[in-house]
Design a protein around this motif. Structure first.
Motif, short mmCIF file in Angstrom:
data_model
loop_
_atom_site.label_atom_id
_atom_site.label_comp_id
_atom_site.label_asym_id
_atom_site.label_seq_id
_atom_site.Cartn_x
_atom_site.Cartn_y
_atom_site.Cartn_z
N ARG A 25 -31.78 23.08 25.03
CA ARG A 25 -31.13 22.43 26.18
C ARG A 25 -31.41 20.93 26.19
NH1 ARG A 25 -32.84 27.04 28.82
NH2 ARG A 25 -34.63 25.97 29.73
N THR A 26 -32.64 20.55 25.85
CA THR A 26 -32.99 19.13 25.82
C THR A 26 -32.20 18.40 24.74
OG1 THR A 26 -35.21 19.69 26.59
CG2 THR A 26 -34.91 17.50 25.67
N THR A 57 -28.66 17.94 25.98
CA THR A 57 -28.64 16.87 26.99
C THR A 57 -28.70 15.51 26.31
OG1 THR A 57 -29.68 18.31 28.62
CG2 THR A 57 -29.79 15.94 29.04
N ALA A 58 -29.55 15.38 25.29
CA ALA A 58 -29.66 14.12 24.55
C ALA A 58 -28.33 13.76 23.89
CB ALA A 58 -30.76 14.23 23.49
N LEU A 75 -40.20 16.63 23.17
CA LEU A 75 -38.81 16.80 23.57
C LEU A 75 -38.05 15.48 23.36
CD1 LEU A 75 -39.39 18.77 26.88
CD2 LEU A 75 -38.66 19.69 24.67
N ASP A 79 -36.14 13.54 24.85
CA ASP A 79 -35.60 13.18 26.16
C ASP A 79 -35.67 11.68 26.44
OD1 ASP A 79 -38.32 12.88 26.41
OD2 ASP A 79 -38.56 14.35 28.01
#
Length: 171
Positions: free
Chosen positions: A41-42, A45-46, A74, A76
């Protein structure tokens, strides 16, 4: 017919499928507190925050994901980031320009890894202002009994706390 569907597939969906196919590989290297699903998920998102990652060389993106997983960080942009670099490689007699993705741990991520190691208890960094040195609130001495003592001033004016007034830093 499957190749036509793959070609027309949404790039984020395609990446999600590629990451899901590697979930077992991620699980083997990720620390216990990060699930492959949370890691995936990370990454998504990135990629949504920086869509150019989807246009870069996919193998380099997947390799960057694996390196981040191995470090347990992560991507992020706080713990780590995926950064695009333009590279050229020679194919035959011509040079081909490609965009490759590289994994880069960030300061917060490096700090996290150091503290998780258990070797270091805490990390801090401070600056020293000219007036603190002049008032004796900062003492630094080399020698057989090295000393670093700093009593930060809590009442610095804006002028005295200006960047131009910083004379030293330590951690």
């Amino acid at each position: 017919m499957a190749s036509v569907a793959t070609r027309n597939e949404n790039p984020i969906v395609a990446l999600n499928n590629q990451l899901a196919a590697r979930a077992d590989q991620f699980k083997m290297v990720l620390p216990a507190h990060i699930t492959p699903e949370a890691f995936q998920r990370t990454i998504l998102t990135a990629v949504q925050a920086d869509p150019a990652l989807l246009d870069a060389d996919r193998q380099s993106l997947l390799l960057a994901c694996m390196k981040a997983a191995q470090d347990g960080l992560l991507p992020d942009k706080r713990e780590a980031a995926f950064v695009i670099f333009s590279t050229s490689k020679k194919e035959g007699t011509s040079w081909i320009k490609t965009q490759t993705v590289q994994y880069m741990p960030m300061v917060y991520g490096l700090r996290k890894k150091i503290l998780q190691s258990g070797v270091v208890k805490d990390i801090t960094a401070r600056v020293v202002y000219r007036c603190e040195l002049e008032s004796g609130a900062f003492v630094y001495e080399e020698g057989s009994e090295a000393t670093l003592r700093h009593r930060p001033s809590m009442t610095l004016t804006e002028e005295r706390a200006a960047d131009s007034e910083i004379i030293a830093a330590y951690s």
